[in-house]
Design a protein around this motif. Structure first.
Motif, short mmCIF file in Angstrom:
data_model
loop_
_atom_site.label_atom_id
_atom_site.label_comp_id
_atom_site.label_asym_id
_atom_site.label_seq_id
_atom_site.Cartn_x
_atom_site.Cartn_y
_atom_site.Cartn_z
N SER A 128 0.85 -1.19 0.00
CA SER A 128 0.00 0.00 0.00
C SER A 128 0.89 1.23 0.00
N ASP A 129 0.30 2.40 -0.36
CA ASP A 129 1.08 3.64 -0.33
C ASP A 129 1.51 3.97 1.08
N ASP A 130 0.61 3.67 2.03
CA ASP A 130 0.95 3.91 3.43
C ASP A 130 1.24 2.57 4.11
N LEU A 131 2.51 2.22 4.08
CA LEU A 131 2.92 0.90 4.52
C LEU A 131 2.71 0.69 6.02
N GLU A 132 2.94 1.75 6.79
CA GLU A 132 2.84 1.65 8.24
C GLU A 132 1.40 1.38 8.68
N LYS A 133 0.50 2.11 8.03
CA LYS A 133 -0.92 1.96 8.33
C LYS A 133 -1.38 0.55 7.97
N LEU A 134 -0.88 0.08 6.82
CA LEU A 134 -1.21 -1.27 6.36
C LEU A 134 -0.74 -2.32 7.37
N PHE A 135 0.50 -2.15 7.80
CA PHE A 135 1.09 -3.11 8.73
C PHE A 135 0.30 -3.17 10.04
N ASN A 136 -0.03 -1.96 10.55
CA ASN A 136 -0.78 -1.91 11.81
C ASN A 136 -2.15 -2.55 11.67
N ALA A 137 -2.80 -2.26 10.53
CA ALA A 137 -4.13 -2.82 10.31
C ALA A 137 -4.08 -4.34 10.25
N LEU A 138 -3.08 -4.84 9.51
CA LEU A 138 -2.96 -6.30 9.37
C LEU A 138 -2.60 -6.97 10.69
N SER A 139 -1.79 -6.28 11.49
CA SER A 139 -1.38 -6.84 12.78
C SER A 139 -2.57 -7.08 13.69
N ASN A 140 -3.63 -6.26 13.48
CA ASN A 140 -4.81 -6.41 14.31
C ASN A 140 -5.79 -7.45 13.79
N TYR A 141 -5.52 -7.95 12.59
CA TYR A 141 -6.41 -8.94 12.00
C TYR A 141 -6.25 -10.26 12.76
N THR A 142 -7.36 -10.88 13.11
CA THR A 142 -7.29 -12.03 14.02
C THR A 142 -6.92 -13.34 13.33
N LYS A 143 -7.32 -13.48 12.06
CA LYS A 143 -7.10 -14.77 11.41
C LYS A 143 -5.73 -14.85 10.71
N ILE A 144 -4.71 -14.42 11.41
CA ILE A 144 -3.39 -14.35 10.79
C ILE A 144 -2.39 -15.17 11.62
N LYS A 145 -1.53 -15.89 10.92
CA LYS A 145 -0.55 -16.73 11.63
C LYS A 145 0.74 -15.98 11.87
N SER A 146 1.24 -15.35 10.81
CA SER A 146 2.49 -14.60 10.99
C SER A 146 2.49 -13.42 10.03
N ILE A 147 3.29 -12.45 10.37
CA ILE A 147 3.37 -11.25 9.54
C ILE A 147 4.78 -10.68 9.62
N TYR A 148 5.29 -10.29 8.47
CA TYR A 148 6.58 -9.58 8.47
C TYR A 148 6.69 -8.70 7.26
N GLN A 149 7.59 -7.73 7.35
CA GLN A 149 7.75 -6.77 6.27
C GLN A 149 8.94 -7.14 5.41
N GLU A 150 8.76 -7.03 4.10
CA GLU A 150 9.85 -7.37 3.20
C GLU A 150 9.91 -6.27 2.13
N ALA A 151 10.92 -5.41 2.22
CA ALA A 151 11.04 -4.24 1.33
C ALA A 151 9.75 -3.41 1.38
N ASP A 152 9.09 -3.24 0.22
CA ASP A 152 7.89 -2.39 0.22
C ASP A 152 6.62 -3.23 0.31
N LYS A 153 6.77 -4.49 0.79
CA LYS A 153 5.60 -5.35 0.89
C LYS A 153 5.46 -5.89 2.31
N VAL A 154 4.22 -6.19 2.66
CA VAL A 154 3.98 -6.89 3.91
C VAL A 154 3.60 -8.32 3.55
N ILE A 155 4.28 -9.27 4.17
CA ILE A 155 4.02 -10.67 3.87
C ILE A 155 3.27 -11.27 5.04
N ILE A 156 2.15 -11.91 4.74
CA ILE A 156 1.38 -12.52 5.82
C ILE A 156 1.06 -13.98 5.50
#
Lengths: 269, 299
Positions: free
Chosen positions: B226-254
């Motif tokens: 997303s254009d706003d990577l930080e906002k994206l990361f925070n939003a995804l971190s709060n998503y409940t059905k997620i096993k793992s999350i990490y950032q890779e360059a300009d992408k968030v991998i979940i």
């Protein structure tokens, strides 16, 4: 047994180094044995002897003494049998440097079979040498003996059998060095060094012990022939084959083969 | 299923280096078994042990359920590291020696030479062969007399791209006949494309053993950007059905739970006011899995 021989023969049939060395070895063996008489005569004629001692003519090629004379020269540890040892060392160390022993074992050869295959080639080389000696001896004997009987021809032929045994034990020694050191240069160097060193090592042993060193024990099988010249000088040499020497040589043969087997069995290849 | 090769607690050291460390695994009939690991991870040592050229310090192995010996080795075709032949003999003579050792007829020699495309050079001296031809003669030697098990240690070493493709096709074709194949490689791609089972080795240890497809079919990773990577990361971190999350360059991998998919993510992010400019499923490759396993082992 036949299968192993077939495998080994395939390995050497078109191996030029082997044939060149073996051919030269057999050739030089025949040449030296054939020119022995001329060589001895030359020494006798050129030596400065006081006129009052008459040196009897010594013929080396008379039945049955010829067998003793020829086998003695052919089995001398400083002469061409070294070439034969080098051939054996090259054939065995090749397997390690090409790492073909590894492929042989992976493909389904056991380590014991590998050892026996090499032993079969050694036996063939010994048989070949003995055959050359037999043919050379018969030819030279017939040419140089006046009036001979079967008894005379075959008398002392046991030296040929002992010559075969001596060579067999000696080449087992070469095989052991080759399997132990795995590198041709190293093994040949070691063999030559030991050949030179053994008489010196012998001196540091008590008299009766020294004769049981490996090369010494092998060489003791065939003693220096007791020519008329020696008798003239009052020196007596052993003219027969001693049973204890035969036993000692056979024991050494078994030791070298056994040690080679141990090395093959317990080392990674 | 009967185990063709069974290895139990195998260990071997060279000086201070522990090349194989209490390694255990099994290869079953009909498997295309990949032994995967970086250089120096103990693949060749392991194969050397089961082929009888290296003696293990401890542990046992058995072929076809029987103790190892030269008789069982005749049923195995193998190349270990580089091919080893008599340089002064022709290709066909070298194969005759192998056939004599295996106690099989020479009739098979022409067939295997044709398979590896070496038939017209069969009477040339081995020493005059190119690296690729030497490798192919090694494979021909392994194929000789139709072994029940084929062991190939880095078989595509020194081959050109065409040769590599040919060998891979060949492996698959031989496997179709029911031959068990053990393939050691440091090339993930090679194992992924040919093998059904894999054991991953590192420092002589078994890091992973299992079905290749099972690794690859695990829940896929999802790339989101997303254009706003930080906002994206925070939003995804709060998503409940997620096993793992990490950032890779300009992408968030979940990595999602099984009962969730990328459409759910899209909906969730939209409702949270995050606009996505990139959303895609990333098929997991063996390479990623491999690196992940190695990374874990280094922790």
């Amino acid at each position: 047994m036949i299968r192993l021989l077939k495998i080994e023969l395939k390995k050497i049939l078109t191996y030029r180094t082997f044939w060149v060395l073996t051919g030269l070895y057999f050739l030089s063996l025949i040449i030296v044995l054939g020119s022995l008489q001329a060589f001895l005569d030359n020494i006798v004629n050129s030596s400065e002897v006081s006129e009052n001692i008459e040196i009897p003519h010594i013929s080396l090629y008379v039945f049955p003494d010829i067998w003793h004379n020829l086998t003695y020269i052919a089995s001398s540890r400083y002469s061409f049998k070294v070439i034969l040892a080098i051939i054996v060392i090259i054939l065995i160390t090749n397997e390690f440097s090409y790492r073909t022993i590894r492929q042989n074992i992976i493909t389904g050869l056991s380590r014991t079979e590998f050892l026996f295959a090499k032993l079969e080639i050694i036996v063939l080389l010994c048989l070949g040498s003995t055959l050359i000696l037999l043919v050379t001896g018969l030819s030279l004997g017939f040419l140089n003996t006046l009036g001979f009987s079967i008894m005379e021809i075959s008398g002392k032929m046991e030296f040929l059998i002992v010559y075969f045994l001596e060579l067999l034990v000696y080449l087992s020694f070469a095989m052991f060095i080759a399997i132990m050191l795995r590198k041709a240069g190293l093994a040949i160097g070691m063999l030559l060094l030991y050949t030179i060193m053994e008489p010196i090592i012998k001196l540091s042993f008590p008299k009766d012990f020294g004769r049981f060193l490996p090369l010494e024990a092998m060489n003791n099988l065939i003693h220096l022939p007791n020519t008329k010249l020696m008798k003239l000088m009052g020196i007596e040499f052993q003219e027969y084959i001693a049973f204890s020497d035969v036993v000692a040589a056979i024991v050494y043969g078994f030791i070298f083969v056994f040690l080679s087997w141990i090395l093959l069995r317990y080392r990674d290849v | 299923m009967s185990a063709i090769l069974s290895i139990k607690q195998l260990s071997k050291s060279f000086g201070f280096i522990r090349a194989v460390n209490e390694l255990s695994f099994e290869v079953n009939k009909g498997d295309i078994f990949g032994l995967l690991g970086p250089n120096g991870s103990g693949k060749t040592t392991t194969l050397g042990i089961v082929l009888g050229v290296i003696s293990p310090e401890s542990g046992t192995y058995s072929w076809f359920g029987t103790p190892p010996g030269s008789k069982t080795r005749k049923k195995i075709g193998a190349i270990l590291e580089t091919p080893q032949f008599y340089p002064y003999l022709s290709g066909v003579k070298n194969l005759k020696i192998l056939a004599d050792i295996k106690e099989c007829k020479y009739d098979d020699i022409d067939r295997v030479l044709k398979i590896v495309d070496l038939h017209d050079r069969k009477n040339h001296h081995y020493r005059n062969y190119s690296l690729g031809m030497k490798q192919r003669l090694g494979i021909a030697g392994a194929l000789l007399c139709e072994p029940e098990v084929l062991i190939l240690d880095e078989p595509t070493n020194g081959l050109d791209p065409q040769g590599i493709a040919d060998i891979r096709k060949l492996i698959l074709r031989i496997a179709e006949d029911g031959t068990t194949i053990i393939l050691a490689s440091h090339l993930l791609d090679e194992v992924q494309k040919t093998c059904s089972h894999v054991t991953i080795l590192d420092h002589g240890k078994n890091m992973y053993s299992g079905n290749v497809d099972a690794i690859l079919n695990e829940t896929p990773l999802i790339e989101v950007s997303s254009d706003d990577l930080e906002k994206l990361f925070n939003a995804l971190s709060n998503y409940t059905k997620i096993k793992s999350i990490y950032q890779e360059a300009d992408k968030v991998i979940i990595m999602l739970d099984e009962d969730s998919n990328s459409a759910d993510i899209n909906e969730y992010l939209f409702s949270n006011g995050v606009t996505v400019n990139h959303l895609c499923n990333r098929k997991k490759t063996l390479e990623k899995h491999f690196l992940q396993i190695l990374a874990q082992s280094n922790d």
